[in-house]
Design a protein around this motif. Sequence first.
Motif, PDB file in Angstrom:
ATOM      1  N   TYR A  12       5.314  -6.002  -1.762  1.00 44.56           N
ATOM      2  CA  TYR A  12       4.110  -5.249  -1.378  1.00 44.56           C
ATOM      3  C   TYR A  12       4.483  -3.809  -1.111  1.00 44.56           C
ATOM      4  O   TYR A  12       5.341  -3.520  -0.265  1.00 44.56           O
ATOM      5  CB  TYR A  12       3.472  -5.861  -0.129  1.00 44.56           C
ATOM      6  CG  TYR A  12       2.349  -5.042   0.460  1.00 44.56           C
ATOM      7  CD1 TYR A  12       1.118  -4.945  -0.195  1.00 44.56           C
ATOM      8  CD2 TYR A  12       2.506  -4.371   1.667  1.00 44.56           C
ATOM      9  CE1 TYR A  12       0.083  -4.186   0.342  1.00 44.56           C
ATOM     10  CE2 TYR A  12       1.478  -3.619   2.213  1.00 44.56           C
ATOM     11  CZ  TYR A  12       0.267  -3.523   1.556  1.00 44.56           C
ATOM     12  OH  TYR A  12      -0.764  -2.784   2.087  1.00 44.56           O
ATOM     13  N   THR A  13       3.853  -2.888  -1.842  1.00 43.48           N
ATOM     14  CA  THR A  13       4.058  -1.456  -1.648  1.00 43.48           C
ATOM     15  C   THR A  13       2.706  -0.795  -1.414  1.00 43.48           C
ATOM     16  O   THR A  13       1.896  -0.688  -2.351  1.00 43.48           O
ATOM     17  CB  THR A  13       4.732  -0.820  -2.877  1.00 43.48           C
ATOM     18  OG1 THR A  13       5.970  -1.496  -3.137  1.00 43.48           O
ATOM     19  CG2 THR A  13       5.002   0.663  -2.642  1.00 43.48           C
ATOM     20  N   PRO A  14       2.407  -0.398  -0.204  1.00 42.60           N
ATOM     21  CA  PRO A  14       1.095   0.201   0.069  1.00 42.60           C
ATOM     22  C   PRO A  14       0.934   1.554  -0.615  1.00 42.60           C
ATOM     23  O   PRO A  14       1.877   2.346  -0.682  1.00 42.60           O
ATOM     24  CB  PRO A  14       1.081   0.344   1.589  1.00 42.60           C
ATOM     25  CG  PRO A  14       2.514   0.380   1.989  1.00 42.60           C
ATOM     26  CD  PRO A  14       3.251  -0.471   1.004  1.00 42.60           C
ATOM     27  N   LYS A  15      -0.254   1.787  -1.131  1.00 40.35           N
ATOM     28  CA  LYS A  15      -0.581   3.083  -1.714  1.00 40.35           C
ATOM     29  C   LYS A  15      -1.100   4.011  -0.620  1.00 40.35           C
ATOM     30  O   LYS A  15      -1.137   3.639   0.553  1.00 40.35           O
ATOM     31  CB  LYS A  15      -1.613   2.905  -2.829  1.00 40.35           C
ATOM     32  CG  LYS A  15      -1.136   2.034  -3.993  1.00 40.35           C
ATOM     33  CD  LYS A  15      -2.213   1.942  -5.066  1.00 40.35           C
ATOM     34  CE  LYS A  15      -1.736   1.115  -6.259  1.00 40.35           C
ATOM     35  NZ  LYS A  15      -1.518  -0.303  -5.904  1.00 40.35           N
ATOM     36  N   ASN A  16      -1.488   5.199  -1.019  1.00 41.03           N
ATOM     37  CA  ASN A  16      -1.946   6.211  -0.070  1.00 41.03           C
ATOM     38  C   ASN A  16      -3.041   5.665   0.848  1.00 41.03           C
ATOM     39  O   ASN A  16      -4.066   5.162   0.381  1.00 41.03           O
ATOM     40  CB  ASN A  16      -2.479   7.427  -0.839  1.00 41.03           C
ATOM     41  CG  ASN A  16      -2.858   8.565   0.087  1.00 41.03           C
ATOM     42  OD1 ASN A  16      -2.076   8.960   0.945  1.00 41.03           O
ATOM     43  ND2 ASN A  16      -4.064   9.090  -0.083  1.00 41.03           N
ATOM     44  N   SER A  17      -2.795   5.725   2.132  1.00 37.80           N
ATOM     45  CA  SER A  17      -3.708   5.331   3.224  1.00 37.80           C
ATOM     46  C   SER A  17      -3.996   3.828   3.279  1.00 37.80           C
ATOM     47  O   SER A  17      -4.896   3.393   3.986  1.00 37.80           O
ATOM     48  CB  SER A  17      -5.031   6.111   3.150  1.00 37.80           C
ATOM     49  OG  SER A  17      -5.890   5.591   2.157  1.00 37.80           O
ATOM     50  N   GLU A  18      -3.229   3.011   2.543  1.00 39.36           N
ATOM     51  CA  GLU A  18      -3.397   1.565   2.623  1.00 39.36           C
ATOM     52  C   GLU A  18      -2.586   0.990   3.785  1.00 39.36           C
ATOM     53  O   GLU A  18      -1.675   1.653   4.297  1.00 39.36           O
ATOM     54  CB  GLU A  18      -2.966   0.908   1.309  1.00 39.36           C
ATOM     55  CG  GLU A  18      -3.929   1.149   0.170  1.00 39.36           C
ATOM     56  CD  GLU A  18      -3.558   0.377  -1.074  1.00 39.36           C
ATOM     57  OE1 GLU A  18      -4.437   0.240  -1.943  1.00 39.36           O
ATOM     58  OE2 GLU A  18      -2.400  -0.085  -1.178  1.00 39.36           O
ATOM     59  N   PRO A  19      -2.877  -0.229   4.218  1.00 37.32           N
ATOM     60  CA  PRO A  19      -2.157  -0.822   5.362  1.00 37.32           C
ATOM     61  C   PRO A  19      -0.659  -0.927   5.119  1.00 37.32           C
ATOM     62  O   PRO A  19      -0.232  -1.254   4.010  1.00 37.32           O
ATOM     63  CB  PRO A  19      -2.777  -2.210   5.493  1.00 37.32           C
ATOM     64  CG  PRO A  19      -4.101  -2.107   4.819  1.00 37.32           C
ATOM     65  CD  PRO A  19      -3.945  -1.113   3.725  1.00 37.32           C
ATOM     66  N   ARG A  20       0.125  -0.641   6.146  1.00 37.41           N
ATOM     67  CA  ARG A  20       1.588  -0.759   6.040  1.00 37.41           C
ATOM     68  C   ARG A  20       1.998  -2.226   5.904  1.00 37.41           C
ATOM     69  O   ARG A  20       2.920  -2.574   5.166  1.00 37.41           O
ATOM     70  CB  ARG A  20       2.215  -0.135   7.300  1.00 37.41           C
ATOM     71  CG  ARG A  20       3.708  -0.343   7.510  1.00 37.41           C
ATOM     72  CD  ARG A  20       4.575   0.255   6.438  1.00 37.41           C
ATOM     73  NE  ARG A  20       4.807  -0.676   5.322  1.00 37.41           N
ATOM     74  CZ  ARG A  20       5.601  -0.422   4.295  1.00 37.41           C
ATOM     75  NH1 ARG A  20       6.209   0.738   4.196  1.00 37.41           N
ATOM     76  NH2 ARG A  20       5.767  -1.310   3.336  1.00 37.41           N
ATOM     77  N   VAL A  21       1.311  -3.122   6.624  1.00 33.76           N
ATOM     78  CA  VAL A  21       1.626  -4.549   6.617  1.00 33.76           C
ATOM     79  C   VAL A  21       0.737  -5.247   5.593  1.00 33.76           C
ATOM     80  O   VAL A  21      -0.424  -4.853   5.396  1.00 33.76           O
ATOM     81  CB  VAL A  21       1.416  -5.156   8.017  1.00 33.76           C
ATOM     82  CG1 VAL A  21       1.669  -6.659   8.009  1.00 33.76           C
ATOM     83  CG2 VAL A  21       2.329  -4.471   9.028  1.00 33.76           C
ATOM     84  N   VAL A  59      -0.804 -14.322  -0.602  1.00 33.66           N
ATOM     85  CA  VAL A  59       0.237 -15.274  -0.997  1.00 33.66           C
ATOM     86  C   VAL A  59       1.053 -14.709  -2.157  1.00 33.66           C
ATOM     87  O   VAL A  59       2.277 -14.859  -2.202  1.00 33.66           O
ATOM     88  CB  VAL A  59      -0.387 -16.634  -1.369  1.00 33.66           C
ATOM     89  CG1 VAL A  59       0.712 -17.661  -1.640  1.00 33.66           C
ATOM     90  CG2 VAL A  59      -1.306 -17.136  -0.263  1.00 33.66           C
ATOM     91  N   MET A  60       0.384 -14.029  -3.081  1.00 31.18           N
ATOM     92  CA  MET A  60       1.084 -13.469  -4.241  1.00 31.18           C
ATOM     93  C   MET A  60       2.128 -12.441  -3.833  1.00 31.18           C
ATOM     94  O   MET A  60       3.212 -12.361  -4.416  1.00 31.18           O
ATOM     95  CB  MET A  60       0.076 -12.852  -5.203  1.00 31.18           C
ATOM     96  CG  MET A  60      -0.805 -13.877  -5.908  1.00 31.18           C
ATOM     97  SD  MET A  60      -2.235 -13.128  -6.730  1.00 31.18           S
ATOM     98  CE  MET A  60      -1.417 -12.190  -8.018  1.00 31.18           C
ATOM     99  N   ALA A  61       1.806 -11.631  -2.829  1.00 28.22           N
ATOM    100  CA  ALA A  61       2.769 -10.639  -2.350  1.00 28.22           C
ATOM    101  C   ALA A  61       4.013 -11.326  -1.784  1.00 28.22           C
ATOM    102  O   ALA A  61       5.146 -10.879  -2.000  1.00 28.22           O
ATOM    103  CB  ALA A  61       2.125  -9.753  -1.294  1.00 28.22           C
TER     104      ALA A  61
END
Length: 420
Positions: A12-21, A59-61
């Motif tokens: 999981y790699t968050p994009k701009n302003s997406e949740p860190r977790v 689950v996929m992440a």
Amino acid sequence: MNIETAALHAGYTPKNSEPRVIPIYQSTTYVFDSTEDVGDVFDDPTKALIYSRFANPTVMAVEDKIAALEGGIAAMCTSSGQMATLMAVLNICGMGDSFISTAQIYGGTMNLFSYTLKRFGIECIFVDAAAGDEELRRAFKPNTKAVFGETLSNPTLAVLDIERFAKIAHENAVPLIVDNTFPSPALCRPIDFGADIVIHSTSKYMDGHALQVGGVIVDAGSFDWGGGKFPGLTEPDPSYHGISYTEKYEKLAYILKARMQLMRDFGGYPAAHSAFLLNLGLETLPVRMERHSANALAAARFLENSDKVESVSYPGLESSAYYELARRYLKSASGVVTFCVKGGKAGAVRFMDSLKLASIHVHVSDIRTCVLHPASSTHRQLTDAQMAASGVDPGMVRLSVGLEHIDDIIADLEKALKAV
């Protein structure tokens, strides 16, 4: 990435302003723009999310993270380790087929292989993990479709010679399936040694906190499913309008067949919230395994020197028959120690009932120290012969060493041994 980094960042790699977790996508369904779009996904579920019995973004992440940790190309989470084992075998075995398994395996797996799969018309041929090459080769039949073993067996802690088993499996054009639950990818990556499929009960060290039950299947993507032994993968699947998994999905054939066919028909997919909790455990897995292993080695050395203990099984001990194999395959010998208390079952019971810090419960590989008596619990359904073949003694205690201070763990063991 090194495993410590991958445990935190892979999947999981968050994009701009997406949740860190990783967010919890608590939804069973997904919206489509047209009826045609829905139909396309039913023809090929890899095109988009269709229903959370197949796949869910949370689950996929976690699946992507576990695949990265194990060095595989893809993974599929399941509702339990038993479901992962069942699907891993059923994905390539059908009525009239056989597969080979080492005898030193978890009691629940032994029961699944010996009785339930037998009712499906699938034969399991058991061999000793220490069997010689020729004995292992003699176990193969024309209908043998796989070889199965545990990296570190539960509860006997036999270390599988992965490269040797992989070599002989591949000589016979079948894959090696390895249950890597006890070491976890923090201590061993069976794919690096030739395994083709890796499974886990994620309820154990991957979760680490006894919060949720789960399993996972990881596909190395390295096995050649052609050659005629696996028609379910190579021949057209009438339930998907004639798709040939190997032709359409190539290296992903095995794992996508498991998802598109078995998960579709059996269910057994974990909930998004369960995957969220599993990810929290995965993030600290490498750090925890260092402490589990260090504490277990200290506890094993203490038990080895006790006059109340007949024998200790821990591959991190120089006295272990598996010491050299452990050095070859494991970064350290994990956090589980098995030992036989003097006095047989009665001695084991007195010891366990006298513990104060360690708890008695049906679990293993937890952050808190716990114990179990395999002969009267996990291996209770087995016959005496099966139990002997599994290496389970009436006086055996399975000690899962937690993250408490080692002085407190040893003090608890010492006090309980005085009751024996």
